[in-house]
Scaffold this motif. Structure first.
Motif, PDB file in Angstrom:
ATOM      1  N   THR A 130     -61.317 -84.442   0.902  1.00 55.27           N
ATOM      2  CA  THR A 130     -59.714 -85.093   0.567  1.00 55.27           C
ATOM      3  C   THR A 130     -58.288 -84.436   0.809  1.00 55.27           C
ATOM      4  N   VAL A 131     -58.752 -83.563   0.590  1.00 56.57           N
ATOM      5  CA  VAL A 131     -57.104 -82.533   0.612  1.00 56.57           C
ATOM      6  C   VAL A 131     -56.621 -82.698   2.081  1.00 56.57           C
ATOM      7  N   ILE A 132     -57.966 -82.090   3.327  1.00 58.84           N
ATOM      8  CA  ILE A 132     -57.492 -81.904   4.714  1.00 58.84           C
ATOM      9  C   ILE A 132     -57.202 -83.815   5.412  1.00 58.84           C
ATOM     10  N   SER A 133     -58.139 -84.450   4.162  1.00 60.46           N
ATOM     11  CA  SER A 133     -57.047 -85.641   5.099  1.00 60.46           C
ATOM     12  C   SER A 133     -55.934 -86.526   4.449  1.00 60.46           C
ATOM     13  N   VAL A 134     -55.241 -86.249   3.653  1.00 59.86           N
ATOM     14  CA  VAL A 134     -54.524 -86.390   2.679  1.00 59.86           C
ATOM     15  C   VAL A 134     -53.377 -85.602   3.721  1.00 59.86           C
ATOM     16  N   TYR A 135     -53.360 -84.429   3.754  1.00 60.81           N
ATOM     17  CA  TYR A 135     -52.637 -83.122   3.795  1.00 60.81           C
ATOM     18  C   TYR A 135     -52.559 -83.583   5.791  1.00 60.81           C
ATOM     19  N   GLY A 286     -57.336 -93.180  -1.427  1.00 63.55           N
ATOM     20  CA  GLY A 286     -56.632 -93.299  -2.730  1.00 63.55           C
ATOM     21  C   GLY A 286     -55.757 -92.432  -2.464  1.00 63.55           C
ATOM     22  N   ALA A 287     -56.630 -90.537  -2.855  1.00 65.48           N
ATOM     23  CA  ALA A 287     -56.000 -89.706  -3.162  1.00 65.48           C
ATOM     24  C   ALA A 287     -54.323 -89.954  -2.550  1.00 65.48           C
ATOM     25  N   TYR A 288     -54.097 -90.527  -0.826  1.00 65.87           N
ATOM     26  CA  TYR A 288     -53.155 -90.427  -0.333  1.00 65.87           C
ATOM     27  C   TYR A 288     -52.273 -91.479  -0.731  1.00 65.87           C
ATOM     28  N   THR A 289     -52.450 -92.927  -1.170  1.00 67.62           N
ATOM     29  CA  THR A 289     -51.855 -93.653  -2.448  1.00 67.62           C
ATOM     30  C   THR A 289     -51.229 -92.872  -3.638  1.00 67.62           C
ATOM     31  N   TYR A 303     -44.412 -85.150   0.132  1.00 65.97           N
ATOM     32  CA  TYR A 303     -45.797 -85.513   0.087  1.00 65.97           C
ATOM     33  C   TYR A 303     -46.313 -84.306  -1.062  1.00 65.97           C
ATOM     34  N   ARG A 304     -46.829 -83.857  -0.022  1.00 65.05           N
ATOM     35  CA  ARG A 304     -48.050 -82.797   0.069  1.00 65.05           C
ATOM     36  C   ARG A 304     -47.332 -81.506  -0.780  1.00 65.05           C
ATOM     37  N   PRO A 305     -46.146 -80.755  -0.916  1.00 65.34           N
ATOM     38  CA  PRO A 305     -46.463 -79.975  -2.195  1.00 65.34           C
ATOM     39  C   PRO A 305     -47.113 -80.239  -3.375  1.00 65.34           C
ATOM     40  N   ILE A 306     -47.167 -81.561  -3.577  1.00 62.83           N
ATOM     41  CA  ILE A 306     -48.082 -82.177  -4.996  1.00 62.83           C
ATOM     42  C   ILE A 306     -49.714 -82.409  -4.854  1.00 62.83           C
ATOM     43  N   LEU A 307     -49.588 -82.271  -3.697  1.00 64.02           N
ATOM     44  CA  LEU A 307     -51.278 -82.254  -3.165  1.00 64.02           C
ATOM     45  C   LEU A 307     -52.318 -81.422  -3.437  1.00 64.02           C
ATOM     46  N   PRO A 308     -51.906 -80.059  -4.160  1.00 69.23           N
ATOM     47  CA  PRO A 308     -52.823 -79.212  -4.770  1.00 69.23           C
ATOM     48  C   PRO A 308     -53.180 -79.837  -6.193  1.00 69.23           C
ATOM     49  N   ALA A 309     -52.263 -80.428  -6.357  1.00 70.66           N
ATOM     50  CA  ALA A 309     -51.759 -80.410  -8.285  1.00 70.66           C
ATOM     51  C   ALA A 309     -53.089 -81.742  -8.480  1.00 70.66           C
TER      52      ALA A 309
END
Lengths: 370, 788
Positions: A130-135, A286-289, A303-309
């Motif tokens: 999920t993280v990779i895909s949202v990234y 879902g995670a991207y939205t 948006y990427r900085p808040i992705l790990p959180a």
């Protein structure tokens, strides 16, 4: 830049279809059977129909404020405070839905495929993907969904067709199950099963043909309604009513029953590709939205900085439900009921306010000109 | 809330998670918005690269500035200031605070820290990497120009303005060259010389390199295009841009003297005459009254001795009978027009041009009293003949392949595309190797932005030597860390011609028997030339077989591991028992067994390539014994695994593109490990990730999975190969200037479409009717335009 890439009409529709229909492969059919009994296949038609009406409101908002996402529209219409509150509603819906779906998908994989692998490991893989895909962003996700579109069509077709020998059409009756009024009540109550369609409102600024957003949403809802209703029809005919409410993963159970000769049997594993890939797409979207709503709320340039959180919080919260039934109940009885307030009623209120403001501004202009 | 917002904004700005690679890359918008394309020719849209010295120079560096140069200089300065502004914005965005002097690109030199921060952006891969390409504003996209800051230079170099040179030493077409008068009007400004690109070498190149070279890169226009005298101007510019290498002496654009001996001395010094045994200098007298001293200079082995003897020396020494009292310039004119029968004679008036020609194999004729030399085309060296393709063999189709000679290769393509619009622009690559690299495209058809981007990337290569297109593609590809190739390598001229006619750009390198086609899509990498030479059902079948072969090559061992370790219930009982029985005596887990076999196979494959030919058959025997009989007999592997590995190998051999097959080989090992860890779940996740990476990749701005994801109309030439007569459109993702490949009715001969069809009574008419027989001749016959 917050909006990266452009999303075509086909890609947007495919992604929305995956986003809406992936719940078919977890316990959604069981919950539908619980409220719809033998008429479980009718409930999603009503729910998605209600969702379509709700989406028309969202589409009207998007058309009124072109090149703006639903988050910015909220702030534009209702001001920063109420707009932020509205966005918090969307955020809560998508975040909760994504977390619970991740838990349910992980449990499905753990139960059906990897019974000796710890749930945390299975879920960690989902989180990583999920993280990779949202990234990589919405452009890659929607294109991947479009590339995988034949998978869901062909696999569902095979699943339904190959299950027909096991079906007993008598199990469809009584045709209206608990009665039409109850069906409508549950259908409307759970209209948030189509709530993910608001994804189009979040990515609206990235759509190449933003003026076709209404068509995109309606087509996606219609296709999903057909998929879901057909699959549920097969499900309630293969597992008659008293039995089907006790089967947690009907999609998997139906596939285990497929028997086409001595060689072609126990092909349930072959459907894993559909489950896992659709799960990955749903979780990614879902995670991207969620992340995008949060980033837009906070007016972040990226948006990427808040992705790990978001990933770590999501991973942690996914373990809060003590078991699958609790997660399923939370999803179906709370997120899919109260969620409608956030994703459909709030936009309706916003549209109303926008119209009132416009009418007031028009009145002022007329008074001034007079 | 606002505090949280500010904090996160700061973090975002500091970390700059804005995917610099994506911002920097060239994006060819895949949506077919052709109406605007025809007017998007870079010459009119993009700023012209500065071809004149002084432009883009840092103030204070140009010691001599011509009056006409002022305007140019101001333009360069304002551009630099604009870049400086952009740079300031970015630094402020990152929370840096710099004074105006420090921040402005034109106001002063950046500090080393600043430069490093600019030059080493954070990549999406999470580490720092030197910036290699700048952004250009292309199409309708979202890209924003990012300034390329000039490199800090430790020492001042003098910027000498060279005297103007004559335009007659360039063989360029009129439309490539600007009016000479423009350059002349610039007073002392010097037009581009052949090989005089962004930089002029050590002598005067630094300032100009920093100005013109980087300006040109930033604007996305290849150096030399539209301003200098065209192709010749582009040739050696980038190669010499960084100076360095052995070509530095030759980079000096030193005008020839009128004294023959002085010229010879200079040439001998640069060419290391005496040390270099293959440099030949032949002095002689031209029989005039009084006799005129002359000399020829050439490289032995690169120039044809027969040609020199017969077409240069013999006429000059034996036949010449020039009029008395001719001035030196007239002597040269007479020699050129009457005495040199060579079909290509070019005038050169500077040392650098002469040296480049001599190194390339031409013969240089110097005459006493002339400040101009004549360059006679005498290139001739030993080379391999045209042979059959080795890596792209076909049963049905042309059987000739490229060889190591660029001119032959270009001719092979041109033979198949007899249109004057086929353009072959030559760019020199490598500061040491200075190899000719030809960029081929069809003018008026290929997207000019794509052509400009290809040339920009090649011009931007800073390497000492590039010997093969395999090396070249690594310098110009979009995603260096992606396994799949992003250019299509081919050794077949027919395939290259077919791609060019679709609107692709071809790249040929002197010395390499493989050409590159850009952009490349995933689907093109699975296609073979033969697909089009066979009838469409067979072509389609072969493509499906290849797609299955790719899946087998990548996934089969992983699926075997997943099945036997995690999901044995999927196997029919008899098969399961058979596998269990064969594995009973094998002491290793399945994954070890698979790895042993795969590694052994890779060893045999690699050894098979490296082994001398005479012992090749031995290797086959050894391999067969190891992988087959002996391994099974020793209970190291199970017999079924031998079948699995063999089928996997067959699958990888069936992938037509060598690089793609290599990517499949490596990916296979990843899948083996994920399957060993997570079974089918791991494989499915891996497939999804690979899909994501592929749809996210680009090849020269074109999405790698085009035209499927993103979807765009195509002519049915992807997985399925439609009938040739129905392929009416060129690929949409290329945004060619002419979309239609052939008319809607491509079989015009059928009676229903031709107005002058023979009468049904005549034999021909009957034959035509029978042969068409109501079958479709185009999409329209099928009742619609279909998927064009």
């Amino acid at each position: 830049m917050l909006e990266e890439g452009r999303i075509g009409t086909n890609e947007a529709i495919a992604a929305t279809v995956y986003f809406l229909s992936s719940k078919l492969f977890i316990s959604f059919p069981q919950q539908m059977a619980t409220v719809g009994l033998t008429a479980a296949w009718i409930v999603p038609i009503i729910s998605f129909g209600t969702g379509a009406i709700g989406f028309l409101i969202i589409a009207a908002l998007l058309r009124r404020y072109p090149r703006m996402s639903i988050v910015e529209i909220g702030e534009e219409v209702a001001g920063p405070i109420f707009g932020t509150l509205a966005s918090l509603g969307y955020l809560a819906f998508f975040f909760a839905a994504t977390i619970l779906v991740m838990r349910e998908f992980s449990e499905t994989v753990s139960t059906a495929l990897l019974p000796r692998t710890p749930l945390s490991a299975v879920m960690a893989v989902f989180v990583l993907v999920t993280v990779i895909s949202v990234y990589l962003g919405s452009e890659a996700l929607t294109r991947a969904a479009f590339l995988a579109a034949p998978l869901i069509v062909v696999t569902l077709l095979f699943l339904n067709l190959l299950s027909l020998p096991q079906a007993n059409l008598d199990a469809m009756f009584p045709l209206l199950g608990p009665g039409l009024s109850k069906l409508i009540y549950h259908g409307v109550l759970h209209s948030a099963v189509a709530g993910e369609v608001m994804f189009l409102g979040v990515i609206a600024p990235q759509l190449r043909d933003a003026d076709k957003v209404r068509m995109m949403g309606l087509v996606a809802i219609a296709v999903t309604a057909v998929f879901t209703s057909t699959a549920l029809l097969v499900f309630v005919t293969v597992f008659p009513y008293p039995l089907c409410v006790h089967i947690p993963y009907p999609g998997y159970e139906v596939s285990t029953l497929i028997y086409v000769g001595r060689f072609f049997q126990r092909v349930d594993v072959a459907f894993v590709f559909l489950w896992v890939i659709s799960g990955c797409i749903e979780l990614g979207l879902g995670a991207y939205t969620t992340t995008m709503i949060l980033a837009r709320m906070l007016r972040l340039p990226v948006y990427r900085p808040i992705l790990p959180a978001v990933a770590i919080i999501g991973y942690t919260l996914a373990f809060v439900p003590p078991d699958v039934p609790t997660a399923t109940r939370l999803d179906f009885e709370i997120v899919r009921t109260l969620g409608a307030i956030a994703v459909f009623i709030v936009p309706a209120v916003l549209l109303l306010v926008a119209q009132m403001k416009e009418a007031r501004a028009g009145g002022r202009r007329r008074a001034r000109s007079a | 809330m606002s505090l949280l917002r500010d904090v996160l904004n700061e973090i975002a700005a500091l970390l700059s998670f804005e995917s610099p690679a994506r911002e920097e890359e060239f994006v060819l918008d895949t949506q077919p918005r052709l109406p605007g394309l025809t007017s998007d020719v870079p010459q009119s849209e993009a700023p012209s690269p500065p071809a004149l010295e002084g432009q883009g120079q840092t103030p204070g560096r140009a010691q001599v500035q011509a009056p006409g140069q002022e305007q140019e200089h101001r333009q360069g300065q304002s551009q630099a200031q604009a870049q400086g502004q952009h740079g300031r914005d970015r630094r402020q965005h990152r929370g840096w605070s710099l004074s105006g002097d420090q921040a402005g690109g034109s106001a002063g030199e950046p500090s080393a820290v600043e430069w490093l921060s600019e030059a080493l952006p954070r990549t999406p891969y999470g580490f720092l990497r030197p910036r290699k390409m700048s952004t250009i504003k292309i199409g309708f996209g979202r890209e924003t120009a990012r300034p390329v800051r000039p490199l800090p230079i430790a020492h001042e170099t003098s910027t000498e303005i060279s005297p103007p040179t004559h335009g007659n030493e360039r063989r360029t077409t009129a439309q490539e060259s600007p009016p000479q008068g423009d350059n002349q009007q610039q007073g002392q400004l010097r037009p581009r010389e052949p090989g005089d690109g962004p930089g002029q070498g050590l002598g005067q190149g630094q300032g100009q390199e920093r100005g013109a070279g980087h300006e040109a890169e930033t604007s996305g226009v290849p150096c030399g295009e539209g301003t200098g005298p065209g192709a010749a101007g582009q040739q050696a510019g980038p190669a010499s841009g960084r100076g360095g290498g052995s070509g530095n002496k030759g980079d000096e654009v030193k005008p020839l003297a009128e004294n023959l001996q002085a010229n010879l001395d200079a040439l001998k010094q640069v060419l290391h005459y005496g040390l270099n045994s293959d440099v030949i200098v032949r002095e002689f007298d031209v029989p005039t009254t009084p006799s005129t001293r002359a000399a020829i200079v050439f490289m032995e082995g690169l120039a044809s001795k027969d040609l020199i003897d017969l077409a240069v020396l013999q006429p000059l020494m034996l036949i010449a009978n020039l009029d008395r009292g001719l001035r030196a310039a007239d002597v040269l004119e007479t020699i050129e027009r009457r005495l040199l029968p060579g079909n290509q004679v070019t005038r050169k008036d500077n040392l650098r041009g002469i040296i480049e020609g001599v190194i390339a194999g031409t013969t240089c004729l110097l005459v006493e009293g002339c400040g101009t030399a004549l360059e006679v085309e005498t290139k001739s060296w030993e080379h391999r003949g045209i042979s059959q393709p080795t890596a792209e063999t076909v049963v049905h189709g042309p059987q000739e392949a490229f060889n190591e000679t660029l001119k032959n290769n270009v001719a092979l393509v041109r033979r198949r595309m007899r249109t004057p619009d086929l353009v072959s622009e030559v760019i020199k690559v490598g500061t040491l190797s200075r190899v000719d690299c030809a960029v081929l495209y069809v003018e008026g058809l290929a997207n000019p932005k794509l052509v400009a981007e290809v040339k920009r990337r090649i011009n931007g290569i800073r390497a000492d030597q590039i010997q093969d297109t395999g090396s070249l593609e690594q310098f110009i590809e979009d995603r260096p860390f992606m396994l799949a190739p992003q250019t299509l390598s081919t050794e077949r001229p027919d395939r290259m011609a077919a791609f060019l006619s679709e609107g692709h750009v071809g790249i040929l390198l002197d010395g390499s028997p493989f050409g590159l086609v850009a952009p490349a899509t995933f689907w093109a990498l699975l296609q073979s030339a033969e697909d089009h030479y066979l009838r469409w059902p067979f072509g389609t079948f072969l493509r499906l077989v290849r797609l299955a072969a790719l899946a087998v090559a990548v996934l089969l061992p992983a699926v075997y591991i997943a099945l036997t370790n995690f999901h044995p219930e999927m196997l029919p009982t008899d098969l399961l028992l058979a596998i269990a029985a064969t594995r009973e005596r094998v002491p290793f887990p399945t994954v070890v067994e698979v790895l042993v076999m795969e590694v052994s196979f890779e060893l045999i494959r690699e050894a098979g390539i490296r082994v001398p030919g005479v012992i090749g058959p031995t290797l086959g025997i050894v391999g067969a014994l190891i992988l087959g009989q002996a391994a099974v007999a020793a209970s190291i592997v199970s017999p079924i695994l031998v079948i699995i590995v063999a089928v996997t190998a067959l699958g990888s051999f069936a992938v037509p593109n060598f690089n793609m097959a290599f990517a499949a080989r490596l990916t296979r090992f990843v899948y083996i490990f994920v399957a060993a860890a997570f079974g089918f779940y791991g494989i499915a996740v891996g497939v999804f990730l690979q899909m994501l990476l592929y749809v996210n990749a680009r090849s020269f701005g074109v999405p790698f999975m085009s035209p499927v994801a993103p979807f765009a109309q195509s002519s049915g030439d992807l997985i399925l190969r439609y009938p040739s007569w129905s392929m009416e459109l060129r690929p949409a993702f290329l945004q060619t200037r002419r979309r239609e490949r052939q008319p809607e009715v491509a079989r015009k001969w059928t009676p229903s479409w031709t107005t002058d069809a023979p009468s049904p009574d005549s034999g021909t008419g009957q034959m035509a009717e029978e042969s068409s027989g109501g079958r479709p001749t185009s999409r329209r016959d099928k009742g619609g335009r279909g998927r064009a």
